[in-house]
Design an enzyme around this catalytic site. Structure first.
Site, short mmCIF file in Angstrom:
data_model
loop_
_atom_site.label_atom_id
_atom_site.label_comp_id
_atom_site.label_asym_id
_atom_site.label_seq_id
_atom_site.Cartn_x
_atom_site.Cartn_y
_atom_site.Cartn_z
N LYS A 19 0.90 -1.04 -0.04
CA LYS A 19 -0.14 0.01 0.21
C LYS A 19 0.95 1.02 -0.01
CE LYS A 19 -1.89 2.98 2.00
NZ LYS A 19 -1.60 4.48 1.49
N GLU A 31 9.36 1.47 11.20
CA GLU A 31 10.49 2.43 10.99
C GLU A 31 9.75 3.81 10.89
OE1 GLU A 31 13.45 1.39 10.59
OE2 GLU A 31 13.53 -0.34 9.89
N CYS A 83 14.14 10.62 6.98
CA CYS A 83 13.89 10.21 8.16
C CYS A 83 15.33 10.22 9.03
CB CYS A 83 13.38 8.68 8.40
SG CYS A 83 14.53 7.58 7.45
N GLU A 142 9.60 16.79 14.53
CA GLU A 142 10.16 16.42 13.27
C GLU A 142 9.39 17.06 12.35
OE1 GLU A 142 8.87 12.46 11.46
OE2 GLU A 142 11.05 12.15 10.81
P1 NAD Z 1 2.62 8.51 7.47
O1 NAD Z 1 2.46 7.71 8.80
O2 NAD Z 1 1.29 9.72 7.04
O3 NAD Z 1 2.13 7.51 6.19
C1 NAD Z 1 2.92 6.50 5.78
C2 NAD Z 1 2.02 5.11 5.29
O4 NAD Z 1 0.76 5.14 6.35
C3 NAD Z 1 1.20 5.73 4.07
O5 NAD Z 1 0.94 4.86 3.06
C4 NAD Z 1 -0.18 6.08 4.64
O6 NAD Z 1 -1.24 6.08 3.61
C5 NAD Z 1 -0.31 4.95 5.70
N1 NAD Z 1 -1.25 5.24 6.58
C6 NAD Z 1 -1.65 6.34 7.36
N2 NAD Z 1 -2.72 6.16 8.04
C7 NAD Z 1 -2.64 4.86 8.25
C8 NAD Z 1 -3.24 4.03 9.21
N3 NAD Z 1 -4.36 4.52 10.21
N4 NAD Z 1 -3.30 2.56 9.15
C9 NAD Z 1 -2.37 2.17 8.09
N5 NAD Z 1 -1.81 2.86 7.07
C10 NAD Z 1 -1.97 4.32 7.29
O7 NAD Z 1 3.90 9.04 7.04
P2 NAD Z 1 4.39 9.92 5.88
O8 NAD Z 1 4.09 11.39 6.10
O9 NAD Z 1 3.82 9.31 4.43
O10 NAD Z 1 5.85 9.92 5.81
C11 NAD Z 1 6.68 10.65 6.62
C12 NAD Z 1 7.11 9.88 7.75
O11 NAD Z 1 7.96 8.71 7.57
C13 NAD Z 1 8.13 10.75 8.56
O12 NAD Z 1 7.94 10.57 9.88
C14 NAD Z 1 9.62 9.99 8.47
O13 NAD Z 1 10.62 10.07 9.46
C15 NAD Z 1 8.96 8.58 8.34
N6 NAD Z 1 9.93 7.69 7.74
C16 NAD Z 1 10.68 6.93 8.42
C17 NAD Z 1 11.67 6.11 8.11
C18 NAD Z 1 12.71 5.21 8.60
O14 NAD Z 1 13.43 4.37 8.26
N7 NAD Z 1 12.54 5.07 10.11
C19 NAD Z 1 12.00 6.06 6.50
C20 NAD Z 1 11.12 7.11 5.73
C21 NAD Z 1 10.09 8.10 6.51
#
Ligand code: NAD
Length: 487
Positions: free
Chosen positions: A173, A248, A282, A381
């Site tokens: 997804k 992550e 991240c 963040e």
């Molecule tokens: P997000 O949490 O908003 O979304 C991530 C994914 O989760 C998307 O596909 C979204 O559609 C899905 N999602 C949202 N709500 C959900 C729910 N209730 N149930 C299941 N899935 C759901 O994150 P984002 O804004 O897309 O990405 C940025 C974040 O990702 C930042 O916090 C960043 O630090 C983190 N990140 C972490 C790493 C790591 O390896 N630690 C790497 C890249 C990004």
């Protein structure tokens, strides 16, 4: 362009017919119409993947057989790397030169995990002289993979490659703000020779499609990358099914600069560490902690370098900083600029939209100096091109500042004092730490964070652990004496 789901080897619309629009970050004009998945679409994808798991060849193949197909997938990515980079650049606003690097990493992920699964041994324990215990790894079943919008293609492959290597059929997804590059995956998987039903893709909004995937009873393992708060929601939902989770999450990584360091190299690393990938990274070095003896000059040089960063259209090869992903993310990042100013941080670079880019989600490379730990810009963040700089006097104070947030993903230490480097490496709360180096990843090493930055590790065999269950078999090699009851 229209994007559909890919279920059981076929491109299909949502059962409801619903779609959503995705915008191009450089202009904010609608660029894509995307199938909006819901529980019923997720269920169809999970059913296809479950069938591939129970009846199909994939989990039954040897590691080497799966590896051969994964190498074919890597080759299929390589023949399209320019196209992948162009789509990623248009869809995410990442500068084209940096999007190219991500496409290369994606192919490397598949080759790397092909090698991991080919070389992975299993454990055997000899128990005394009369028993042999051996441990085999079993693929867990259908893996649910949920990915964020930053570097979406690379991050999808970072999960797909090990899940497939381990023998798990998958349902991916992708993030709703960056669905485009994933639409190349079906043809890539087909060209690589993956059997139908093993790779399934459902687009959609997180709270609907993502939540349905987490809640589905036939998905025993979820690998999620995204925000900490989303990770918490997922954990709550997964608790009912006692699912296996790899998380992550977010970061607010410190970069410590001591006055004995090579300050030119530390400056290069600081600038690259927070402004590459638009700051939407991240492991970004988003808090720079500088010893007071060199603080004023370091801040001045950092501000000068930030002001010269070339911000421009993502497809321009000269661009170093492109467009942020979405207008609401741009507004969120701008709200942090306002918050920094209100809380008394000193803005020394950026903070505004560059005048030559009147539309799209652009923000100049932004530097706040004199930031204190109580400020929101220090604690939260931002996930954009905004960096905070804070002075310290002693090593003890530097350590306290480094650990003063809820996050613990990465850290960077710049010092030429070897003993201090090792002391700090042991004491800084972070899953990953680099000494006198920028962030360079070796895919064999455990990747992940502590505190609110995540749970579990991916990378090398740690990724295979995410998708497999160890199964121990106890075998008697001599007739063991058995206590005789009831004789
Ligand atoms: P997000 O949490 O908003 O979304 C991530 C994914 O989760 C998307 O596909 C979204 O559609 C899905 N999602 C949202 N709500 C959900 C729910 N209730 N149930 C299941 N899935 C759901 O994150 P984002 O804004 O897309 O990405 C940025 C974040 O990702 C930042 O916090 C960043 O630090 C983190 N990140 C972490 C790493 C790591 O390896 N630690 C790497 C890249 C990004």
């Amino acid at each position: 362009m229209n994007l559909e789901h890919y279920i059981d080897g076929a491109h299909v619309p949502s059962l409801s017919g619903e779609t959503f629009e995705s915008l191009e970050p450089a202009t904010n004009r609608p660029a894509l119409t995307v199938a909006s998945g819901d529980a019923e679409d997720v269920d169809a994808a999970v059913r296809a993947a479950s069938k591939a798991f129970t009846d199909g060849p994939w989990p039954r193949m040897t590691g080497e057989e799966r590896a051969a197909i994964l190498r074919g997938v890597a080759a299929a990515i390589e023949t399209r790397d320019e196209r992948i980079a162009e789509l990623e650049c248009a869809d995410t606003g990442l500068p084209i030169t940096q999007a190219r690097g991500q496409a290369h990493r994606a192919a490397h992920n598949f080759r790397f995990f092909a090698d991991v699964i080919s070389n992975l041994g299993e454990d055997v324990y000899r128990v005394g002289t009369s028993q042999l215990n051996y441990v085999i790894r079993k693929p867990m079943g259908v893996a649910g993979l949920i990915t964020p919008w930053n570097t979406p293609f690379m991050l999808a492959t970072w999960k797909l490659a090990p899940a497939l290597a381990a023998g798990c059929p998958v349902v991916l997804k992708p993030a709703e703000w960056s669905p485009l590059s994933a639409s190349l995956l079906p043809e890539i998987m087909e060209e690589g020779g993956l059997p139908a039903g093993v790779f399934n893709l459902v687009h959609g909004i997180g709270e609907r499609a993502g939540a349905a995937l987490v809640a589905h009873p036939d998905v025993p393992v979820i690998s999620f990358t995204g925000e900490t708060s989303t990770g918490q929601t997922i954990m709550r939902s997964a608790a009912g099914g006692l699912k296996s989770l790899s998380m992550e999450l977010g970061g607010k990584s410190p970069l410590l600069v001591f006055d004995d360091a090579d300050l030119d190299r530390a400056l290069d690393a600081a600038v690259f560490g927070v402004f590459s990938l638009n700051g939407e990274r991240c492991t970004a070095s988003s808090r720079i902690l500088v010893q007071d003896t060199v603080y004023a000059s370091f801040v001045e040089r950092l501000a000068a370098r930030a002001s010269r960063i070339r911000i421009g259209p993502p497809h321009d090869p000269a661009t170093e900083l492109g467009a942020l992903i979405h207008p609401s993310h741009h507004a969120r990042v701008m709200s942090y600029v306002s918050s920094g100013l209100e809380e008394g941080a000193r803005l020394v670079a950026g903070g505004t939209r560059p005048p030559h880019l009147p539309e799209g989600n652009f923000l100049s490379a932004t530097v706040f100096a004199d930031v204190t730990p109580s400020m929101r810009v220090f604690q939260e963040e931002i996930f954009g091109p905004v960096v905070c700089v804070t002075p310290f006097t002693t090593e003890k104070e530097a350590l306290e500042l480094a650990n003063a947030t809820r996050y613990g993903l990465a850290a960077y230490v710049w010092t030429n004092d070897l003993l201090r480097a090792h002391r700090l490496a042991r004491s800084i709360e972070a899953g990953m730490l680099w000494i006198n180096s920028q962030n360079i990843r070796d895919l064999r090493t455990p990747f992940g964070g502590v505190k609110s930055s995540g749970l579990g590790r991916e990378g090398g065999r740690h990724s295979i652990d995410v998708y497999t269950e160890p199964h121990v078999i106890h075998l008697a090699t001599t007739p063991l004496p058995i206590p005789r009851f009831g004789t």
